[in-house]
Write an enzyme that holds these catalytic residues in place. Structure first.
Site, PDB file in Angstrom:
ATOM      1  N   ASP A 207      -7.551   2.633  -9.124  1.00  0.00           N
ATOM      2  CA  ASP A 207      -7.848   3.190 -10.451  1.00  0.00           C
ATOM      3  C   ASP A 207      -8.266   2.100 -11.429  1.00  0.00           C
ATOM      4  O   ASP A 207      -8.813   2.388 -12.480  1.00  0.00           O
ATOM      5  CB  ASP A 207      -6.611   3.884 -11.046  1.00  0.00           C
ATOM      6  N   ASP A 208      -7.933   0.863 -11.121  1.00  0.00           N
ATOM      7  CA  ASP A 208      -8.233  -0.246 -12.023  1.00  0.00           C
ATOM      8  C   ASP A 208      -9.522  -0.981 -11.656  1.00  0.00           C
ATOM      9  O   ASP A 208      -9.897  -1.946 -12.315  1.00  0.00           O
ATOM     10  CB  ASP A 208      -7.084  -1.273 -12.009  1.00  0.00           C
TER      11      ASP A 208
END
Ligand code: ATP
Ligand code: MG
Length: 634
Positions: free
Chosen positions: A504-505
């Protein structure tokens, strides 16, 4: 052994499981000891290991050693928050105390399958409470004793315990924290939502606070020391099925609302004991110290169960690594002759920031193996750990795993193969990592991908408590047929695995997908940088741009020159495309209470979306956020 563990997992694990005590051995049909369905298309996701076998993890962690004549051996060395305050327990003594508490719980009507909430700091009573629950088949839910009343209430509402075990107060570093007030508030919040807890067993931690000063509710609250000594020091074992639940525990909340992970007994027991033994090259006589709190999975698997199942001597530390000063860890290592030391990158980076002197002041000659867990370890922090702390003598086990996995998944076996700074190296026995692309197709050889696992391992989590649907959608639906970890990973030409951060990062700059770990490691390689965290911000031309938060070494001043130097470090280590567009000075970074960087909050600060920061219940120090906001244009 690894090859065998994949070719015939049932025989492999069944042989290891046979070293433990089973009241009734698991039935074997055609040699099968496990069942799994990881594929949501084929029906509900389900995992079972040794089902039908009856055992007890407390019996295996304590009674088994006592019966083998090892009862006089030390189980716990307890080191208090302040130097000079210490205690210890032998396996005999630990067993007796566990039995007394187990008898108390039975007396309060706690039965097999009932939940017990534990909200305790790192006193010996914390692992004692966990083991007491396990002994009678109760399910423990340990809540880190740094959580707010609101977070505690949420977790109490979730498991509806009959009893909560806590203490009145605790000293953490220079601070005194009044836990009982927090518990009182949490229990009244729960009551307002219809859940009442009958008994609140409170340990009087008089070093931190006297009994007289402790708020009290008659009828519900009981002083631990007033009642425990009246109970018998023996207590019958409740034999449980291998698949009966052992505990419930929440994830760290780095990426969102914490998830209530459920682990069962048999597979968890076998796997934590085995991973502990091999990944730390554990040998009889070793003194083992893991700095994690029992409020996290690391404290469950590698402070309590894994080491005790191996009859290890374990150091339990109540305090924090930099109190009273940055030499405390090495002072403790020398005091107890610690041979295996296990901590997190956040602690290593903060000790590194304080320089060499606090380390060099102590001998550390007992150290043999070092370990790291929690986040990717930056190669420069790895080197410091290896060269300065371990004097180039101690291999580092960089263990990649999760609350969900229960035990180590990718980890070196010390001495078995060469290490590479920043790589967790190879999978543990029975673990089959798969790197898949965005279409869920497995990619081979040298590549970057979503880190998934094929097939179950004995300590696979069995569900998210009370929410099997979320279990399936979060972990098994994204890539059909696999368990999806949520992490990104690179595999190099030698087959080594390198964790690149949470998927997600991941940052996408002009089509280049860049993991957070790589850029952060490049920044941390700059001699004046202590810690860094990068996030994506929208950019008109490149789609996204890299925005870096940087904490400097102690005594270093902010300057434009240093900003350029930091950007150049990334340009030099990775390439111009990965150069941060902005460097934001950070006196400290927002972290979870288990010490992990919360990039989702940094993303909001970077994009100036300050109205809704998301779930911040696991944020360790909310002041850090305001400090960062104030430094936006500095
Ligand atoms: P949440 O799931 O609530 O967001 P969390 O993932 O931080 O919280 P944990 O289960 O405590 O909760 O942490 C597991 C995660 O920690 C892994 O998915 C990984 O991102 C990171 N991690 C742990 N050990 C390592 C390691 N040795 N190297 C790289 N990353 C690691
Ligand atoms: Mg997670």
């Amino acid at each position: 052994m690894y090859n065998r563990s994949l070719q015939d997992p049932d025989a492999f694990w069944s042989e290891i499981a046979s070293e433990f005590y089973w009241e009734t051995r698991w039935p074997e049909e055609n040699g099968k000891v496990h069942f799994e369905n990881f594929d949501v298309r084929k029906g509900p996701v389900k995992v079972e290991w040794f089902k039908g076998g009856k055992t007890n993890i407390c019996y295996n962690a304590l009674d088994r050693h006592v019966h083998a004549g090892k009862g006089d051996q030390i189980a716990f060395y307890w080191e208090g928050n302040s130097p000079g305050l210490d205690a210890s327990l032998t396996y005999n003594q630990l067993l007796q105390q566990v039995c007394q508490l187990a008898n108390f719980l039975k007396d309060k009507g706690v039965k097999k399958g009932d939940a017990v909430a534990i909200y305790l700091p790192m006193l010996m009573e914390l692992p004692i409470a966990m083991l007491a629950c396990a002994r009678i088949g109760a399910v423990h839910s340990v809540i880190f004793a740094g959580f707010s009343a609101e977070s505690l209430a949420q977790r109490v509402l979730d498991c509806k315990p009959k009893v909560i075990i806590t203490c009145n107060a605790v000293c953490r570093g220079p601070k005194i924290i009044n836990l009982k007030d927090i518990v009182d508030e949490a229990l009244s919040i729960s009551l307002a939502h219809g859940v009442s807890v009958d008994s609140c067993l409170t340990y009087a931690n008089e070093v931190a606070m006297s009994r007289e000063k402790t708020a009290w509710q008659d009828g519900r609250d009981i002083w631990y020391q007033d009642v425990i000594s009246d109970y018998a020091t023996t207590c019958d074992i409740e034999w449980v099925d291998a698949e009966d639940p052992l505990f419930l525990l929440y994830t760290s909340g780095s990426t969102g609302k914490p998830k209530g992970v459920l682990h069962t007994t048999g597979g968890y027991m076998v796997y934590t004991a085995t991973t502990f033994k091999y990944a730390f090259d554990y040998r009889e006589g070793d003194i083992y110290w893991c700095t994690a709190d029992c409020g996290w999975i690391t404290g469950h698997s590698y402070v309590t169960y894994g080491p005790l199942l191996n009859c290890a001597k374990v150091v339990l530390f109540e305090g924090v690594p930099n109190y009273p000063d940055a030499g405390r860890c090495w002072e403790i290592v020398d005091k107890y002759h610690v041979s295996i030391f296990y901590t997190a990158p956040t602690a290593i980076r903060s000790l590194m920031r304080a320089g060499l002197e606090p380390v060099k002041r102590h001998s550390r000659k007992s150290l043999r193996v070092l370990g790291s867990v929690g986040e990717p370890i930056n190669p420069s922090a790895w080197k410091w750990y290896y060269e300065v702390v371990g004097d180039k003598r101690c291999p580092i086990s960089d263990t990649w795993w999760q609350t969900e996995t229960g035990g180590f998944m990718i980890t070196p076996l010390p001495g078995a193969w060469p290490l590479k700074p920043g790589s967790a190296t190879y999978p543990f026995f029975g673990v089959q990592p798969a790197l898949v692309d965005e279409n869920g197709k497995e990619i081979e050889g040298v590549c970057n991908g979503y880190l998934c696992i094929k097939g179950s391992w004995p300590s696979t989590f069995r569900t998210l408590y009370g929410d099997h649907a979320r279990y399936e959608t979060t972990y098994f639906a994204p890539f059909k047929g696999y368990y999806f970890s949520g992490d990104g990973c690179h595999r190099d030409a030698d087959g080594y695995y390198w964790l690149t951060g949470r998927v997600d990062d991941v940052i996408n700059v002009s089509g280049h997908r860049i993991g957070t770990a790589e850029v952060e490691s490049a920044l941390v390689s700059h001699p004046q940088c202590a810690e860094a965290a990068v996030v994506a911000v929208d950019h008109e031309v490149t789609g996204q741009a890299i925005y870096a938060f940087v904490t400097l070494k102690l005594g270093v001043q902010y300057s434009e020159e240093l900003r350029t130097g930091l950007k150049n470090a990334v340009r030099h280590e990775i390439g111009a495309f990965a150069q941060p567009a902005k460097i934001h000075w950070a006196p400290a970074l927002p972290k979870t209470r288990s010490g992990k960087i919360m990039r989702r909050i940094l993303r909001k600060i970077a994009s100036k979306e300050l109205e809704n920061l998301g779930d911040i219940s696991t944020l360790a120090d909310p002041h850090v956020v305001q400090e960062l906001i104030d430094l936006t244009d500095v």
